[in-house]
Design an enzyme around this catalytic site. Structure first.
Site, PDB file in Angstrom:
ATOM      1  N   LYS A   1       0.476  13.257   2.141  1.00  0.00           N
ATOM      2  CA  LYS A   1      -0.268  13.509   3.110  1.00  0.00           C
ATOM      3  C   LYS A   1       0.138  13.193   4.652  1.00  0.00           C
ATOM      4  CE  LYS A   1      -3.304  10.719  -0.335  1.00  0.00           C
ATOM      5  NZ  LYS A   1      -3.815   9.293  -0.507  1.00  0.00           N
TER       6      LYS A   1
ATOM      7  N   HIS B   1       2.278   8.102 -15.591  1.00  0.00           N
ATOM      8  CA  HIS B   1       2.161   7.736 -14.062  1.00  0.00           C
ATOM      9  C   HIS B   1       3.079   6.677 -13.742  1.00  0.00           C
ATOM     10  CE1 HIS B   1      -1.002  10.195 -12.359  1.00  0.00           C
ATOM     11  NE2 HIS B   1      -1.517  10.193 -13.719  1.00  0.00           N
TER      12      HIS B   1
HETATM   13  C1  LIG Z   1      -3.091   8.328  -1.383  1.00  0.00           C
HETATM   14  C2  LIG Z   1      -3.537   7.084  -1.432  1.00  0.00           C
HETATM   15  C3  LIG Z   1      -2.827   6.386  -2.291  1.00  0.00           C
HETATM   16  C4  LIG Z   1      -1.578   6.579  -2.830  1.00  0.00           C
HETATM   17  O1  LIG Z   1      -0.495   6.021  -1.851  1.00  0.00           O
HETATM   18  P1  LIG Z   1       1.065   6.159  -2.392  1.00  0.00           P
HETATM   19  O2  LIG Z   1       1.532   5.961  -0.948  1.00  0.00           O
HETATM   20  O3  LIG Z   1       1.558   7.415  -3.083  1.00  0.00           O
HETATM   21  O4  LIG Z   1       1.099   4.879  -3.428  1.00  0.00           O
HETATM   22  C5  LIG Z   1      -3.598   4.800  -2.246  1.00  0.00           C
HETATM   23  N1  LIG Z   1      -4.451   4.581  -1.670  1.00  0.00           N
HETATM   24  C6  LIG Z   1      -5.360   5.523  -1.138  1.00  0.00           C
HETATM   25  C7  LIG Z   1      -6.564   4.919  -0.533  1.00  0.00           C
HETATM   26  C8  LIG Z   1      -4.922   6.816  -0.843  1.00  0.00           C
HETATM   27  O5  LIG Z   1      -5.590   7.583  -0.217  1.00  0.00           O
END
Ligand SMILES: *Cc1c(COP(=O)(O)O)cnc(C)c1O
Length: 760
Positions: free
Chosen positions: A606, A314
């Site tokens: 997202k 990762h």
């Molecule tokens: C999706 C998510 C992440 C990951 O976010 P990145 O922008 O990809 O680092 C971290 N925390 C929460 C609560 C999430 O839903």
């Protein structure tokens, strides 16, 4: 019986009154019982071969709505509540968010469990049942303070199974107690998240925030995720904790193999273990050890385990590639050391010319967990195309040369059930109205592109976003006590606080915009900059950056000249629940990590799915996003990964050159320690941010700052052409299908796991 009648029956049994009058908490508990009961009736996914997804984190979020969706009854339940003058949103407020994860890799694990269950794959998550998670974040005096994140004190989905294992340490052993959470698939069967706690764990030892006796292993081992490892006792605790997790997991896996009537030799035919990052890597020597106690020769045990384990990488950040001192391992898990030494001896003997570069135990007596996974797993995958390429060509080039056939890419994905259907019902319904609801299963939105010139559709898309923005404004007023204008542009950066993610660059933009407004150069429209982030408790500069942002929030929101045009809001205790509120309302998605440093990102996906437009560097999955949506539908800036990698290799970046050579940059950086900010904040913290930017800036903020400001200005201008903006948003959604975790999990299965999907 209708849902209302069932719910009423449960309330009656508890003597909690009618649906109309019941207290929110009682209603939540009744709905929990109803839903959990329905899940129990679901077939548990089984098969000849099953997957164990072992991970230190599962950032699953609240489960009530998600389970209602996956059971296909959310609409019915909402209707029943509405008729009684209640709402699901009100009830969800009583559900605690499980504190089982921290960031992207934990959220990924949660999305993959949802998708595996949806696709009918026999898959369980295996991890630890933390009492207090990472920590609960509060802001006090404009600084992050850490407290236990209490979540297990209220009724929830967690159940004890009665299964227990004994985990051996040098002069004691700990009893591992297995808990389970149901994982529902959309319309499909049920998997499980299987979490171990220590029978002796005791939260009462936590004092003064998140302090506790690091040496009291029996009581502290499962209290927190990633306990501070900046000292020797902390490092030891991490090793104890990791071993506790994988020993219990390995015993569970071998027990289930045996219970199904299979021999230890047949493990690879009946189980596949996905090692999610290196925290579970000790499962390799532990399984070998356990197979040897069953009478297997070490060579055979190594072979069996190597054919069973697959590893997901990762990160390429050096500090995150775990290496444990031999000393620590000798103290915590001496019984594994002979096996680890043997594993190391074999790889060194096999490739003597490059032994120094691929050894598991290096010349400084550090044990490299990722190297163990690569040598003794059958698959190594990166999590976005660029990331896997960097692993193969740069970071893990020696290993790629040894085992090219093991390396593969699996670009991350997200579940659309949670991140669209649940988080954004307005947009979800709007999309379904246009193209039907096939996307809920096949993730295909491409037909949306047919509407790219359809004015009525674009206007309705803008109206959906406007409605979501109003809703967030109400929520922020309630939860954070801040007023934001729904007519302003919502510019959002939510993710773990880390220098490579460059929240500090966004903060410098905020300073720039503040000074512009002070100088009378007003923007066309107000901007609301929203942040959400936790900093690791021992990560000083990350906490300093939070302090800087909170100081800017206070300065700017309190300045009557500026606040009508610019607002800064940092939400407290960013988690999945916050993400679900913020993302549907976003206009600008900030994905501004230094190119080559973000393995993939899933936040970026997202936002795209929810019709935000990305402002980003060509890093991680942003590269694939930009290829899919086309460069005209994303705002890119900054140096490319090749250039950044070259700068590291040649030590060619000096932040002082940018600071000294550009008065504009100097002015912005100097503002960090300006009179205005020092008056509000703590000079020590602010000075550290300043000094790091000028003297070190390891993640090259100043390198990309100018272009970031330019492109962000262009983006704010572009926002004013509302129809064109809506078209960009629509095309982002139309091309988001690739980022479905159903696609990702199907690929894992076809290329790595080879499980037979169960027909339900
Ligand atoms: C999706 C998510 C992440 C990951 O976010 P990145 O922008 O990809 O680092 C971290 N925390 C929460 C609560 C999430 O839903």
């Amino acid at each position: 019986m209708t849902i209302s009648e069932k719910l009423q029956a449960i309330l009656d049994e508890a003597g909690a009154g009618t649906i109309e009058q019941a207290e929110g908490r009682a209603l939540y508990e009744a709905l929990l019982r109803l839903t959990a009961g329905l899940l129990d009736g679901r077939p548990r996914l089984r098969g000849e071969k099953r997957l164990y997804y072992v991970s230190a984190e599962f950032l699953i979020g609240k489960l009530l709505s998600n389970n209602l969706i996956n059971l296909g009854i959310r609409g019915e339940v909402e209707e029943a509540l509405r008729k009684a003058g209640r709402s699901l949103a009100e009830i969800e407020e009583y559900e605690p968010e499980p504190a089982l994860g921290n960031g992207g890799l934990g959220r990924l694990a949660a999305c993959y469990l949802d998708s595996a269950a949806t696709l009918g794959l026999p898959c369980d998550g295996v991890g630890l049942c933390y009492h207090y998670g990472l920590f609960r974040q509060r802001f006090e005096e404009l600084k992050q303070r850490e407290y236990p994140d209490v979540w297990r004190d209220r009724p929830g989905w967690l159940r004890e199974t009665g299964v227990r294992f004994s985990v051996p340490f040098p002069d004691f052993s700990l009893e591992a107690v297995l808990y389970e959470l149901p994982v529902s698939g959309y319309g499909g069967g049920c998997g499980a998240l299987r979490l171990f706690d220590a029978a002796t764990a005791d939260g009462s030892i936590v004092k003064d925030g998140i302090g506790f006796d690091k040496a009291d292993i029996a009581r502290n081992i499962t209290l927190f995720l990633y306990p501070d490892d900046s000292d020797e006792a902390g490092r030891l605790l991490r090793v104890y904790q990791q071993y506790f997790m994988v020993s219990a997991a390995a015993q569970l896996i071998l027990k289930e193999l045996k219970d199904a009537g299979y021999s230890p030799e047949s493990l690879p035919a009946h189980a596949v273990i996905q090692i999610n990052d290196t925290h579970p890597s000790l499962i390799i020597p532990e399984l070998i050890r356990l197979l040897m106690t069953e009478g297997m020769e070490i060579g055979d045990a190594i072979e069996v385990v190597s054919e069973t384990c697959a590893y997901t990488n990762h990160t390429i950040l050096a500090e995150a590639l775990e290496k444990w001192p031999v000393d620590s391992l000798e103290k915590a898990v001496p019984h594994l050391m002979p096996i680890i030494r043997e594993l190391d001896a074999r790889v060194q003997a096999a490739s003597p010319e490059i032994a120094g570069k691929i050894a598991i135990i290096d010349g400084n007596d550090l044990v490299h967990m990722a190297r163990m996974d690569i040598h003794y797993g059958f698959s190594v995958n990166g999590v976005a195309a660029l990331h896997t390429r960097i692993l193969e060509e740069t970071e893990l080039a020696d290993f790629y040369a040894l085992y090219p056939e093991k390396f593969n890419n699996k670009t991350n994905g997200i579940t659309f059930r949670r991140w669209l259907m649940q988080a954004n019902p307005r947009l979800s319904d709007f999309i379904t109205g246009l193209i039907g609801d096939g996307w809920k299963r096949d993730g295909n939105f491409e037909k949306l592109a047919d509407f790219a010139e359809d004015r009525a559709v674009l206007e309705r898309l803008l109206a959906v976003k406007a409605e979501n923005k109003r809703e967030l404004a109400v929520y922020l007023a309630e939860k954070a006590g801040v007023e934001v204008s729904p007519d302003s542009i919502y510019d959002i950066q939510i993710k773990r606080m880390h220098q490579y993610k460059r929240q500090q660059m966004n903060a410098l933009w905020v300073i720039w915009k503040y000074l512009e407004i002070k100088a009378g150069r007003l923007p066309k429209r107000p901007v609301t900059v929203l942040f959400g982030a936790k900093a690791a408790p021992a990560y000083t500069l990350a906490k300093d950056t939070i302090h800087l942002i909170l100081c800017l929030q206070k300065l700017i929101n309190g300045d009557p000249d500026v606040s009508p045009w610019l607002k800064v809001v940092m939400v407290e205790n960013y988690n999945v629940t916050w993400a679900e509120k913020l993302i549907p309302a976003c206009d600008i998605s900030e994905q501004i990590s230094l190119a080559s440093k973000e393995a993939s990102g899933t936040g970026n996906m997202k936002f795209m799915l929810n019709g935000a437009v990305t402002l980003g560097t060509l890093d991680g999955a942003n590269v694939e996003i930009s290829e899919l949506v086309g460069e005209e539908n994303i705002f890119l800036f900054g140096k490319k990964s090749e250039e950044v990698i070259r700068l590291y290799a040649t030590e060619g970046y000096r932040s002082a050159d940018f600071y000294d050579g550009d008065p504009e940059i100097e002015r912005l950086v100097d503002f960090v320690i300006s009179k205005q900010l020092i008056r509000i904040g703590d000079p020590e913290n602010l000075a550290r941010v300043y000094k790091d930017l000028v003297c070190k800036d390891w993640f090259m903020t100043l390198l990309d700052l100018r272009e970031y400001i330019e492109v962000k200005e262009r983006m704010l201008d572009a926002y004013e052409d509302r129809l064109h903006w809506a078209k960009m948003a629509l095309l982002n959604i139309a091309h988001a299908g690739f980022f479905s975790s159903d696609r990702a999990v199907a690929q894992y299965n076809e290329e790595i796991w080879h499980l037979t999907p169960q027909k339900l």
